[in-house]
Write a protein that holds these residues in place. Structure first.
Motif, PDB file in Angstrom:
ATOM      1  N   VAL A 112       1.225   2.860 -20.472  1.00 25.33           N
ATOM      2  CA  VAL A 112      -0.220   2.973 -20.291  1.00 25.33           C
ATOM      3  C   VAL A 112      -0.529   4.217 -19.462  1.00 25.33           C
ATOM      4  CG1 VAL A 112      -0.639   0.482 -20.406  1.00 25.33           C
ATOM      5  CG2 VAL A 112      -0.212   1.538 -18.206  1.00 25.33           C
ATOM      6  N   PHE A 113      -1.784   4.579 -19.446  1.00 26.13           N
ATOM      7  CA  PHE A 113      -2.284   5.631 -18.559  1.00 26.13           C
ATOM      8  C   PHE A 113      -3.362   4.999 -17.695  1.00 26.13           C
ATOM      9  CE2 PHE A 113      -0.277   8.081 -21.846  1.00 26.13           C
ATOM     10  CZ  PHE A 113       0.291   9.135 -21.158  1.00 26.13           C
ATOM     11  N   LEU A 114      -3.093   4.926 -16.394  1.00 27.13           N
ATOM     12  CA  LEU A 114      -4.006   4.273 -15.469  1.00 27.13           C
ATOM     13  C   LEU A 114      -5.047   5.256 -14.942  1.00 27.13           C
ATOM     14  CD1 LEU A 114      -1.419   2.263 -13.324  1.00 27.13           C
ATOM     15  CD2 LEU A 114      -2.809   1.416 -15.230  1.00 27.13           C
ATOM     16  N   THR A 115      -6.288   4.824 -14.948  1.00 29.86           N
ATOM     17  CA  THR A 115      -7.355   5.610 -14.344  1.00 29.86           C
ATOM     18  C   THR A 115      -7.373   5.324 -12.841  1.00 29.86           C
ATOM     19  OG1 THR A 115      -9.018   3.889 -14.610  1.00 29.86           O
ATOM     20  CG2 THR A 115      -8.737   5.441 -16.456  1.00 29.86           C
ATOM     21  N   LYS A 116      -8.160   6.067 -12.127  1.00 32.36           N
ATOM     22  CA  LYS A 116      -8.288   5.863 -10.689  1.00 32.36           C
ATOM     23  C   LYS A 116      -8.807   4.457 -10.391  1.00 32.36           C
ATOM     24  CE  LYS A 116      -9.961   8.417  -6.700  1.00 32.36           C
ATOM     25  NZ  LYS A 116     -10.660   9.631  -6.263  1.00 32.36           N
ATOM     26  N   GLU A 117      -9.682   3.966 -11.241  1.00 29.92           N
ATOM     27  CA  GLU A 117     -10.249   2.626 -11.053  1.00 29.92           C
ATOM     28  C   GLU A 117      -9.227   1.521 -11.344  1.00 29.92           C
ATOM     29  OE1 GLU A 117     -12.936   5.685 -11.289  1.00 29.92           O
ATOM     30  OE2 GLU A 117     -11.742   5.069 -13.020  1.00 29.92           O
ATOM     31  N   VAL A 159       3.150  11.381 -10.194  1.00 32.28           N
ATOM     32  CA  VAL A 159       2.841  11.740 -11.578  1.00 32.28           C
ATOM     33  C   VAL A 159       3.216  10.653 -12.572  1.00 32.28           C
ATOM     34  CG1 VAL A 159       2.941  14.228 -11.173  1.00 32.28           C
ATOM     35  CG2 VAL A 159       5.028  13.007 -11.829  1.00 32.28           C
ATOM     36  N   LYS A 160       4.049   9.695 -12.146  1.00 36.24           N
ATOM     37  CA  LYS A 160       4.467   8.643 -13.079  1.00 36.24           C
ATOM     38  C   LYS A 160       5.010   7.472 -12.273  1.00 36.24           C
ATOM     39  CE  LYS A 160       7.523   7.708 -16.967  1.00 36.24           C
ATOM     40  NZ  LYS A 160       8.584   8.187 -17.832  1.00 36.24           N
ATOM     41  N   MET A 161       4.810   6.272 -12.824  1.00 33.49           N
ATOM     42  CA  MET A 161       5.418   5.091 -12.206  1.00 33.49           C
ATOM     43  C   MET A 161       5.870   4.119 -13.286  1.00 33.49           C
ATOM     44  SD  MET A 161       2.301   2.899 -10.590  1.00 33.49           S
ATOM     45  CE  MET A 161       2.178   1.290 -11.340  1.00 33.49           C
ATOM     46  N   ASN A 162       6.955   3.447 -12.992  1.00 33.36           N
ATOM     47  CA  ASN A 162       7.461   2.373 -13.846  1.00 33.36           C
ATOM     48  C   ASN A 162       7.569   1.140 -12.971  1.00 33.36           C
ATOM     49  OD1 ASN A 162       7.819   4.207 -15.947  1.00 33.36           O
ATOM     50  ND2 ASN A 162       9.931   4.630 -15.380  1.00 33.36           N
ATOM     51  N   ASP A 163       6.830   0.113 -13.308  1.00 34.23           N
ATOM     52  CA  ASP A 163       6.918  -1.133 -12.558  1.00 34.23           C
ATOM     53  C   ASP A 163       7.324  -2.236 -13.533  1.00 34.23           C
ATOM     54  OD1 ASP A 163       6.790  -3.311 -10.939  1.00 34.23           O
ATOM     55  OD2 ASP A 163       4.782  -2.907 -10.188  1.00 34.23           O
ATOM     56  N   LEU A 164       8.618  -2.512 -13.516  1.00 31.53           N
ATOM     57  CA  LEU A 164       9.164  -3.523 -14.419  1.00 31.53           C
ATOM     58  C   LEU A 164       9.499  -4.793 -13.639  1.00 31.53           C
ATOM     59  CD1 LEU A 164      11.429  -1.150 -16.555  1.00 31.53           C
ATOM     60  CD2 LEU A 164       9.081  -1.878 -16.980  1.00 31.53           C
ATOM     61  N   LEU A 206      -4.905   8.266  -2.927  1.00 33.10           N
ATOM     62  CA  LEU A 206      -5.682   8.476  -4.154  1.00 33.10           C
ATOM     63  C   LEU A 206      -5.853   9.965  -4.476  1.00 33.10           C
ATOM     64  CD1 LEU A 206      -8.376   5.685  -3.750  1.00 33.10           C
ATOM     65  CD2 LEU A 206      -6.499   5.764  -5.422  1.00 33.10           C
ATOM     66  N   SER A 207      -5.902  10.795  -3.453  1.00 31.10           N
ATOM     67  CA  SER A 207      -6.057  12.236  -3.689  1.00 31.10           C
ATOM     68  C   SER A 207      -4.765  12.886  -4.156  1.00 31.10           C
ATOM     69  CB  SER A 207      -6.551  12.933  -2.420  1.00 31.10           C
ATOM     70  OG  SER A 207      -5.523  13.018  -1.445  1.00 31.10           O
ATOM     71  N   PHE A 241       1.202   9.079   2.550  1.00 30.78           N
ATOM     72  CA  PHE A 241       0.839   8.420   1.293  1.00 30.78           C
ATOM     73  C   PHE A 241       0.710   6.913   1.511  1.00 30.78           C
ATOM     74  CE2 PHE A 241       1.669   6.845  -3.037  1.00 30.78           C
ATOM     75  CZ  PHE A 241       0.954   7.739  -3.826  1.00 30.78           C
ATOM     76  N   ASN A 242       1.583   6.345   2.336  1.00 36.53           N
ATOM     77  CA  ASN A 242       1.572   4.908   2.618  1.00 36.53           C
ATOM     78  C   ASN A 242       0.477   4.496   3.587  1.00 36.53           C
ATOM     79  OD1 ASN A 242       3.736   4.141   1.010  1.00 36.53           O
ATOM     80  ND2 ASN A 242       5.223   4.674   2.568  1.00 36.53           N
ATOM     81  N   GLU A 243       0.170   5.342   4.535  1.00 38.31           N
ATOM     82  CA  GLU A 243      -0.729   4.968   5.624  1.00 38.31           C
ATOM     83  C   GLU A 243      -2.205   5.235   5.341  1.00 38.31           C
ATOM     84  OE1 GLU A 243       0.867   7.116   8.938  1.00 38.31           O
ATOM     85  OE2 GLU A 243       2.725   5.953   8.943  1.00 38.31           O
ATOM     86  N   ASN A 244      -2.500   6.115   4.412  1.00 36.83           N
ATOM     87  CA  ASN A 244      -3.880   6.557   4.224  1.00 36.83           C
ATOM     88  C   ASN A 244      -4.294   6.395   2.760  1.00 36.83           C
ATOM     89  OD1 ASN A 244      -6.209   8.173   3.793  1.00 36.83           O
ATOM     90  ND2 ASN A 244      -5.672   9.498   5.518  1.00 36.83           N
ATOM     91  N   GLN A 245      -5.165   5.415   2.476  1.00 38.13           N
ATOM     92  CA  GLN A 245      -5.582   5.137   1.096  1.00 38.13           C
ATOM     93  C   GLN A 245      -6.267   6.340   0.448  1.00 38.13           C
ATOM     94  OE1 GLN A 245      -8.057   1.628   1.256  1.00 38.13           O
ATOM     95  NE2 GLN A 245      -6.300   0.280   0.952  1.00 38.13           N
TER      96      GLN A 245
END
Length: 142
Positions: free
Chosen positions: A77-82, A135-140, A56-57, A48-52
């Motif tokens: 929020v709900f982030l799109t791929k973009e 499936v989810k992230m929290n960045d505070l 994304l997949s 996951f870290n080494e391959n962009q």
């Protein structure tokens, strides 16, 4: 009669030994499964870290996220791929960053706590049909 009792006690002792052996084997098998799950998740995180493209997949878009807005208010929020920014998720702690891994067979998380640098983030992964996904992230982080 005395010989019959002796056979009875011997059979009882044998059954107890077999049951104890089965319990030990079951506990050992459970530990093996836990170790396999941890190893599998760590290997997944490394890829996951080494391959962009891999990263994304392996994200369930739109990605549920909580971030801080300008006034340090959490915002769901709900982030799109973009909108998602590909990044690296360190696996090991350092002086500046504590990494806490919580690994289970279907749900795992990675938490980051910075040492006086404002970093505070959590990433939640779920195993869907045998494949790990973010499936989810929290960045505070401030």
């Amino acid at each position: 009669m005395k010989g019959l009792r002796l056979h009875y006690y011997f059979a009882l002792a044998l059954v107890q030994c077999i049951l104890m052996s089965c319990q030990q084997q079951a506990a050992s098998a459970h530990l093996d499964v836990q170790m396999d799950t941890k190893k599998e998740f760590i290997i997944f995180l490394q890829e996951f870290n080494e391959n962009q493209d891999f990263q994304l997949s392996r994200i369930k878009f739109p990605l549920e996220a909580t971030v801080l807005v300008d006034d340090f208010t959490p915002w769901d929020v709900f982030l799109t791929k973009e909108q998602y920014h590909v990044g690296s998720l360190p696996i090991h702690s350092s002086q500046e960053l504590t990494v806490l891994l919580s690994i289970d067979s279907t749900y795992s998380s990675v938490m980051y706590k910075g040492a006086e640098n404002g970093i505070m983030a959590e990433y939640y992964f779920e195993k869907l049909e045998g494949i790990w996904f973010l499936v989810k992230m929290n960045d505070l982080s401030t």
